[in-house]
Each structure stands twice: as structure tokens, then as C-alpha cells.
Design a protein around this motif. Structure first.
Motif, PDB file in Angstrom:
ATOM      1  N   UNK A 157       0.905  -1.092  -0.055  1.00  0.00           N
ATOM      2  CA  UNK A 157       0.149  -0.031  -0.027  1.00  0.00           C
ATOM      3  C   UNK A 157       0.912   1.273  -0.014  1.00  0.00           C
ATOM      4  N   UNK A 158       2.083   1.166   0.580  1.00  0.00           N
ATOM      5  CA  UNK A 158       2.831   2.228   0.413  1.00  0.00           C
ATOM      6  C   UNK A 158       3.489   2.351  -0.690  1.00  0.00           C
ATOM      7  N   UNK A 159       4.073   1.253  -1.419  1.00  0.00           N
ATOM      8  CA  UNK A 159       4.785   1.468  -2.706  1.00  0.00           C
ATOM      9  C   UNK A 159       3.877   1.632  -3.968  1.00  0.00           C
ATOM     10  N   UNK A 160       2.620   1.216  -3.734  1.00  0.00           N
ATOM     11  CA  UNK A 160       1.619   1.453  -5.018  1.00  0.00           C
ATOM     12  C   UNK A 160       0.539   2.004  -4.849  1.00  0.00           C
ATOM     13  N   UNK A 161       0.318   2.482  -3.613  1.00  0.00           N
ATOM     14  CA  UNK A 161      -0.683   3.695  -3.138  1.00  0.00           C
ATOM     15  C   UNK A 161      -0.071   4.721  -2.243  1.00  0.00           C
ATOM     16  N   UNK A 162       0.934   4.739  -2.129  1.00  0.00           N
ATOM     17  CA  UNK A 162       1.541   6.073  -1.402  1.00  0.00           C
ATOM     18  C   UNK A 162       1.144   6.418  -0.117  1.00  0.00           C
ATOM     19  N   UNK A 163       0.701   5.356   0.696  1.00  0.00           N
ATOM     20  CA  UNK A 163       0.123   5.593   1.932  1.00  0.00           C
ATOM     21  C   UNK A 163       1.332   5.678   2.950  1.00  0.00           C
ATOM     22  N   UNK A 164       1.104   6.423   4.034  1.00  0.00           N
ATOM     23  CA  UNK A 164       2.156   6.449   5.072  1.00  0.00           C
ATOM     24  C   UNK A 164       1.809   5.257   6.190  1.00  0.00           C
ATOM     25  N   UNK A 165       2.857   5.047   6.639  1.00  0.00           N
ATOM     26  CA  UNK A 165       2.694   3.941   7.889  1.00  0.00           C
ATOM     27  C   UNK A 165       1.303   4.213   8.881  1.00  0.00           C
TER      28      UNK A 165
END
Length: 386
Positions: free
Chosen positions: A203-211
Motif C-alpha cells: 500500500x505504501x509502494x503502490x498506493x503512496x500511503x504512510x505507515x
């Protein structure tokens, strides 16, 4: 004659023209002592305006004796700065930001805590910076930025005439140069992290979400059409020492956004929902172990550190750099800078929604599908070893 008429009209305060041509304003305060403006003015009108502001403060009962203000300690003034500071959008500081500032005041800036504001000289700042850089160069820069910001306000308040913190002290010159992972490195990171965190990495790598954003996701934040999932990113969860968990909007109000995910993640998300997500519409996608309300940074970081070692990127690739992976690959496959900005939630909320909805309805899904598919960990690992 004109100057005499101007003097006759002034009923409070005093304005004098200096040999340099500038003007100096002064007034008699409630303490029955004359107080001069901390700076001179280019025109008599500017000096009169300043006097009007001083008189208004006295009338409203908010006047502060300049001599008393100068004796105020930096620590007390800085605490008031944290309490009163607002963002460009008029919002108060986020709890974590405020906590970070207070941590800096107690640690690196402790040397100035009891010092009167007008006793903080360029020499004192320079000496502090030299000593601080011996043990924490990067921290010294961020602390200098806070010190400069607080003293800028003190200058605006007329407590000091010049800011003693040179801008060069606020620039970080140390620390590692972080980067997004390569595709093969990402494959190893994903393969080596704990199973319950694998979707978070994606989700971080493909959605740009932060932890802080992906650990706060609930089942109700996901919607699915025939081929893909779309995520509503409306909150983040942060743990603040002394306060516990604080749940609120993303890093900035502008961060509220809709993220369209690639179709090749659909099966992975379905699998995760069945194995790791809590039950019910409001169940967390990433259910914490034990009694914690959310997954703590330390729990993820332990697993992430193991994955970093396996990929050989310790000190080079942070979890936050996965957002950079997302941005760079979206841009590489044709997404405009505006589309990437919206994808990451970096614009004003109104602008974000205006551009974001247009992108979602047209080609955000197409861009998402063009992002490279993660290779198998065995293949990636073999290539990494060679």
C-alpha cells in the motif's frame, strides 16, 4: 506649515524625524514611562500606524510592557509559540508536531531555556551550533529551524530587533541520502517482512500511503469494482509519548484522498482481508497484537529492519521512501505531476478533490496498472546476490 499641522493632529505618542531621514516613534505607556519603537520607520505615516496599534493594545488591555517582554525566557516564549502557532490553513499544530517541538526544546535547545530572549546573541547561537553538531548534525539543523522560527516571532513582536540565528545553521549537511528502492529490492523487502505487514508495504509502494495511514485503515475504507480496489484515506493514527494514540486526518488536511490501486494487488488484498483483518465493517485492516489500539511503529520497524538487511538497503531505504517509489513509477508511466501530486495528497484539499476526481474518472486506474508488477522473491533475490 504642513509639518506643524501634522503635529497638531497627533494627540497621542510622539514621532521624530532622525538625521537619516527615517522616523522614530515613542509613547508613554500605562507604567508612565516612555517606550520607543524597536525599529525606525520610512515614513511618518508608518510611525503613526504603529502608534495606533500600541494605543489600541492599551485600550483593549492587552499591552505588554516591552521591558518585561525582553526579560521573558526563551523556554516560556517558545512554549507559547507552540500553543499559539497555526498552519497556513489556520489549523493548530498536529499533536505529533507539537510533541516533536517540545522534545527539541527539552533536548538540543535546553541551553536556551532559561535565557532571556534578548540575551540570545549570534555568538551564543554559533557556539551552541558548533557543540551540537559534534554529536547530532542533523538534529542541530532541525533545532536551529525551530529556534529561528520562534525568534522570528519575537522579532515581529518587537521584543528583539534582529534574529540571531543565521539561516545557514538551519540547513542539514549530514545524514544519509535516502532513495526509493529498486523494483528488485522492493521484492526482497516485501518477501522478508512479516506476513501481516506485507500488504502495508504494498500500500505504501503502490498506493503512496504512510505507515500512520495504512495502519488506521478499516474495511469500510475499501471499495471494490470488478477488477480493483479503491481506498479512502481519511485518517491517520500516531502514538505520542505521554498522550497515547491520537487519531485524526492525514498529515495535513490536504492528505484526505482517494487512491486507486493496481489490479494485480486485488488477490493479495482479498487474501489479507481473510487472514489478518479484524471482523466487521469497522474492523482494522491491520489488527494489532496484544492490547495495543493500533500497530505500533516499533512492531513494524523490527520486521522492516530484518527486511532491510536482507535486501541490503539498511541506511538507504526507509519505509517512507516507498511513497517515493510510488510517485516516481507513476510519473515514469505517464502520470502528470498534477496527477502524482493528487495521488500523494500534497495539494490544497479543494484543489485535490477537483483534480483528483477528474483523474479517477479518466485514467488513474490506467496509470496504476502500468506500474511494474513485483517479481518473485526468488528471482529478485538471485539477481540481488549477483
Amino acid at each position: 506649515m504642513a509639518r506643524q499641522r501634522a503635529k497638531a493632529r497627533r494627540t497621542w505618542g510622539k514621532v521624530e524625524q532622525l538625521p537619516s531621514g527615517s522616523y522614530r516613534a515613542s509613547y508613554v505607556g500605562p507604567d508612565e514611562k516612555r517606550h520607543k519603537a524597536p525599529y525606525t520607520f520610512q515614513t511618518a505615516t508608518d510611525a503613526d500606524t504603529w502608534l495606533s496599534l500600541m494605543r489600541a493594545d492599551i485600550t483593549r488591555g492587552v499591552w505588554v510592557n516591552p521591558n518585561a517582554a525582553k526579560a521573558q525566557s526563551f523556554g516560556a516564549y517558545a512554549e507559547a509559540y507552540i500553543e499559539q502557532r497555526v498552519t497556513g490553513r489556520g489549523s493548530v499544530l498536529r499533536p505529533k508536531t507539537a510533541a516533536g517541538y517540545r522534545h527539541q526544546l527539552k533536548k538540543g535547545l535546553a541551553a536556551f531555556a532559561d535565557m532571556p530572549l534578548d540575551d540570545i546573541t549570534p555568538a551564543a547561537v554559533r557556539t551552541w551550533h558548533v557543540e551540537r553538531c559534534k554529536t547530532a548534525k542533523t538534529s542541530a539543523a532541525s533545532e536551529a529551524r525551530l529556534l529561528r522560527a520562534v525568534l522570528n516571532v519575537a522579532r515581529e513582536d518587537g521584543i528583539i530587533t534582529d534574529n540571531p540565528v543565521h539561516q545557514k545553521f538551519t540547513k542539514s549537511s549530514a545524514g544519509n541520502k535516502y532513495r526509493p528502492p529498486t523494483l528488485d529490492e522492493l521484492a526482497v523487502l516485501h518477501a522478508q517482512v512479516e506476513p501481516r505487514f506485507k500488504l502495508g508495504v504494498l500500500l505504501a509502494a503502490y498506493g503512496g500511503l504512510r505507515l500512520s495511514e495504512w495502519r488506521a485503515l478499516r474495511r469500510s475504507d475499501l471499495t471494490r469494482d470488478e477488477v480493483r480496489f479503491v481506498i479512502s484515506v481519511t485518517r491517520q493514527a500516531q502514538h505520542i509519548t505521554g498522550q497515547g494514540w491520537v487519531v485524526g486526518p492525514p498529515k495535513s488536511d490536504e492528505g484526505v484522498r482517494i487512491v486507486t490501486l493496481p489490479t494485480h494487488l486485488t488477490a493479495t488484498i482479498v487474501k489479507h482481508l481473510g487472514e489478518y483483518a479484524a471482523d466487521g465493517a469497522e474492523g482494522l485492516l491491520f489488527a494489532p497484537l496484544g492490547g495495543s489500539q493500533f500497530i505500533h511503529d516499533s512492531a513494524f520497524n523490527k520486521s522492516w529492519g530484518i527486511a532491510q538487511d536482507a535486501a541490503g538497503v539498511k541506511g538507504q531505504v526507509r519505509e517512507h521512501d516507498l511513497r517515493r517509489f510510488a510517485a516516481s513509477h507513476l510519473h515514469a508511466v505517464g502520470a502528470s505531476v498534477v496527477a502524482v501530486r493528487d495521488f500523494l495528497g500534497h495539494a490544497d484539499e479543494r484543489v485535490t478533490m477537483k483534480h483528483y476526481l477528474r483523474v479517477v474518472s479518466s485514467n488513474q486506474g490506467e496509470f496504476a496498472d502500468k506500474m511494474p508488477v513485483l517479481p518473485s522473491p526468488l528471482t529478485a533475490g538471485a539477481e540481488t546476490e549477483t
